[in-house]
Design a protein around this motif. Structure first.
Motif, PDB file in Angstrom:
ATOM      1  N   LEU A 159      26.607  46.927  -2.479  1.00 52.03           N
ATOM      2  CA  LEU A 159      26.843  48.685  -2.839  1.00 52.03           C
ATOM      3  C   LEU A 159      25.765  48.761  -4.032  1.00 52.03           C
ATOM      4  N   VAL A 160      24.503  49.607  -3.895  1.00 47.88           N
ATOM      5  CA  VAL A 160      23.710  49.769  -4.853  1.00 47.88           C
ATOM      6  C   VAL A 160      23.866  51.207  -5.224  1.00 47.88           C
ATOM      7  N   VAL A 161      23.731  51.509  -6.749  1.00 48.20           N
ATOM      8  CA  VAL A 161      23.798  52.980  -7.077  1.00 48.20           C
ATOM      9  C   VAL A 161      22.945  53.303  -8.137  1.00 48.20           C
ATOM     10  N   LYS A 162      22.971  54.577  -8.370  1.00 46.49           N
ATOM     11  CA  LYS A 162      22.196  55.183  -9.676  1.00 46.49           C
ATOM     12  C   LYS A 162      22.526  54.274 -11.033  1.00 46.49           C
ATOM     13  N   PRO A 163      21.531  54.029 -11.746  1.00 50.60           N
ATOM     14  CA  PRO A 163      21.744  53.120 -12.816  1.00 50.60           C
ATOM     15  C   PRO A 163      22.843  53.776 -13.913  1.00 50.60           C
ATOM     16  N   GLU A 164      22.984  54.883 -14.020  1.00 55.28           N
ATOM     17  CA  GLU A 164      24.014  55.590 -14.872  1.00 55.28           C
ATOM     18  C   GLU A 164      25.381  55.372 -14.513  1.00 55.28           C
ATOM     19  N   ILE A 165      25.460  54.872 -13.282  1.00 52.19           N
ATOM     20  CA  ILE A 165      26.793  54.531 -12.661  1.00 52.19           C
ATOM     21  C   ILE A 165      27.452  53.058 -13.274  1.00 52.19           C
ATOM     22  N   ALA A 166      28.267  53.035 -14.082  1.00 53.98           N
ATOM     23  CA  ALA A 166      28.384  51.753 -14.697  1.00 53.98           C
ATOM     24  C   ALA A 166      29.719  50.965 -14.434  1.00 53.98           C
ATOM     25  N   THR A 167      30.890  51.998 -14.062  1.00 54.18           N
ATOM     26  CA  THR A 167      31.917  51.218 -13.367  1.00 54.18           C
ATOM     27  C   THR A 167      32.331  51.840 -12.018  1.00 54.18           C
ATOM     28  N   LYS A 172      33.939  58.911  -8.760  1.00 57.51           N
ATOM     29  CA  LYS A 172      34.679  59.924  -8.226  1.00 57.51           C
ATOM     30  C   LYS A 172      33.630  61.219  -8.228  1.00 57.51           C
ATOM     31  N   GLY A 173      33.842  61.831  -7.298  1.00 61.48           N
ATOM     32  CA  GLY A 173      33.016  62.826  -6.907  1.00 61.48           C
ATOM     33  C   GLY A 173      31.605  62.848  -6.574  1.00 61.48           C
ATOM     34  N   LYS A 174      31.387  61.709  -6.290  1.00 58.46           N
ATOM     35  CA  LYS A 174      29.851  61.109  -6.094  1.00 58.46           C
ATOM     36  C   LYS A 174      29.677  61.199  -4.547  1.00 58.46           C
ATOM     37  N   ILE A 175      28.487  61.058  -4.051  1.00 61.47           N
ATOM     38  CA  ILE A 175      28.014  60.983  -2.644  1.00 61.47           C
ATOM     39  C   ILE A 175      27.551  59.580  -2.346  1.00 61.47           C
ATOM     40  N   LEU A 176      28.050  59.014  -1.504  1.00 60.23           N
ATOM     41  CA  LEU A 176      27.337  57.567  -1.142  1.00 60.23           C
ATOM     42  C   LEU A 176      27.220  57.513   0.226  1.00 60.23           C
ATOM     43  N   ALA A 177      26.543  56.503   0.885  1.00 59.07           N
ATOM     44  CA  ALA A 177      26.066  56.516   2.129  1.00 59.07           C
ATOM     45  C   ALA A 177      26.447  55.155   2.656  1.00 59.07           C
ATOM     46  N   GLY A 229      24.467  56.577  -4.159  1.00 56.11           N
ATOM     47  CA  GLY A 229      24.387  55.056  -3.778  1.00 56.11           C
ATOM     48  C   GLY A 229      24.758  54.994  -2.363  1.00 56.11           C
ATOM     49  N   ALA A 230      24.770  53.641  -1.931  1.00 52.80           N
ATOM     50  CA  ALA A 230      25.074  53.428  -0.628  1.00 52.80           C
ATOM     51  C   ALA A 230      25.428  51.850  -0.352  1.00 52.80           C
TER      52      ALA A 230
END
Length: 384
Positions: A159-167, A172-177, A229-230
């Motif tokens: 699971l890889v995400v934007k750098p600002e997502i730390a935990t 919550k409320g984010k969009i993932l693929a 992220g995805a």
């Protein structure tokens, strides 16, 4: 599941003459005629029995219908590094060589559910795939659709995400693929989010929005800031990290005992396997040879061969650092890690993409063990 038509009752009952003890004497001619008829009937029955016995013996002596090599094997796989046994097996001609006179045709898919649909429709005969779509097909068909005949790769999903997502709480409320609804990475993502206390729905709603998206589109959407992220297999996880600035929030190996989880397996349509067992065995010979090549080839040669095959399937090669990072996360193995399948099934149940079921019979590893000369266990879920 194939239905069995009821057998029609085509038999008839012969008429009989009832003779009662103590009946009065009848005219001699009639009595003689009745005796003659009775004797004739006995002879007829005897002759019929003899014919039936001869037919039965003849049928018993006939061998079962012979199976033969298929004229063509239609094989599916994905343009992912986790499908390298298929990539090099096809590009180096290893699988075609082992198939002999059987023609090899191939089809490339983005994710598992589409490959399963093609397999069940007869468009392909066998495919490299993630475990969860195979489990789902087996469950829905009550064990009639597919058999898992080998493993191909373990590891290589993150699971890889934007750098600002730390935990995890930041999701919550984010969009993932994920690659496709009900695919192995989709199930892993939904199950993991559920364990973090998030609710997700297969229509994309919930505490975290999951949009199943083709891998190449996930990269573009992430670069455009439209995805947070995805959960992806290699090389796509590495591409988001190295090309788009993502960071790893979850390496799936950290969620499994000893860090071992299956990413890619080889499955076959059960009907095709029953009709062409020698072709399935030939496919497995090519598969085992491909895995052995991947595990023995020098790193540079292995990366070069995989990259050339990816160029053929995806249109362009990968950067050297992406291939290198991808291969560091993957183990190529013929072992499907059968001991992990009860958890994989439960993850699918938790994700809402499958139902509780008995997976007994999902594996048939007999040909694999014969070809490889090693004992790969079905963990009580099939034949080995």
């Amino acid at each position: 599941m194939a239905s069995t038509p009821e057998t029609p009752n085509t038999g008839t009952q012969a008429g009989t003459t009832r003779i009662v003890a103590g009946e009065t004497a009848k005219p001699r001619r009639r009595r003689t005629l009745e005796i003659g008829l009775a004797v004739g009937l006995v002879l007829l029955i005897g002759a019929g029995a003899a014919v039936a016995s001869a037919v039965s013996r003849n049928n018993e002596s006939q061998p079962a219908p012979a199976t033969s090599a298929a004229a063509e094997l239609k094989l599916g796989y994905f343009g992912n590094v986790t499908h390298a046994p298929a990539l090099v097996g096809v590009s180096k001609g290893i699988i075609a060589k082992n198939l002999g006179d059987t023609k090899l045709s191939t089809q490339v898919f983005n994710a598992g559910p589409a490959a399963i649909e093609a397999l069940n429709a007869g468009a392909i005969d066998a495919t490299y795939i993630g475990p969860n779509p195979a489990i789902n097909s087996f469950v829905k068909s009550q064990g009639e659709s597919v058999s898992i005949i080998a493993g191909a790769a373990a590891g290589g999903a993150q699971l890889v995400v934007k750098p600002e997502i730390a935990t995890p709480a930041d999701l919550k409320g984010k969009i993932l693929a994920s690659p496709q609804l009900g695919g192995t990475q989709d199930v892993a993502l939904r199950a993991w989010l559920g364990h973090q206390g998030f609710k997700t729905n297969t229509d994309g709603s919930g505490d975290v929005n999951i949009n199943p998206t083709e891998n190449a589109q996930s990269l573009k959407l992430f670069q455009d800031g439209k995805l947070d992220g995805a959960w992806l297999p290699e090389p796509w996880a590495s591409r988001l990290v190295l090309e788009a600035g993502a960071k790893v929030l979850v390496d799936e190996k950290d969620l499994w005992d000893k860090g071992e989880f299956t990413t890619t397996i080889l499955i076959v349509n059960k009907k095709f396997a029953a009709e062409h067992p020698e072709t399935v065995k030939a496919l497995l010979k090519g598969h085992v040879e491909s895995v052995n090549w991947l595990n023995s080839a020098p790193a540079a040669e292995k990366a070069s061969e995989i990259n050339a095959a990816l160029k053929d399937t995806a249109g362009k090669p990968l950067a050297a650092n992406i291939i290198e990072r991808s291969l560091q996360n993957i183990t190529f193995t013929i072992d499907p890690l059968a001991g992990t399948y009860k958890k994989l099934l439960q993850d699918g149940v938790d994700a809402g993409t499958t139902k509780p079921a008995d997976l007994s019979g999902i594996f048939d590893l007999r040909a694999l063990n014969e070809v490889s000369g090693k004992k790969t266990s079905a963990a009580g879920l099939g034949q080995d």
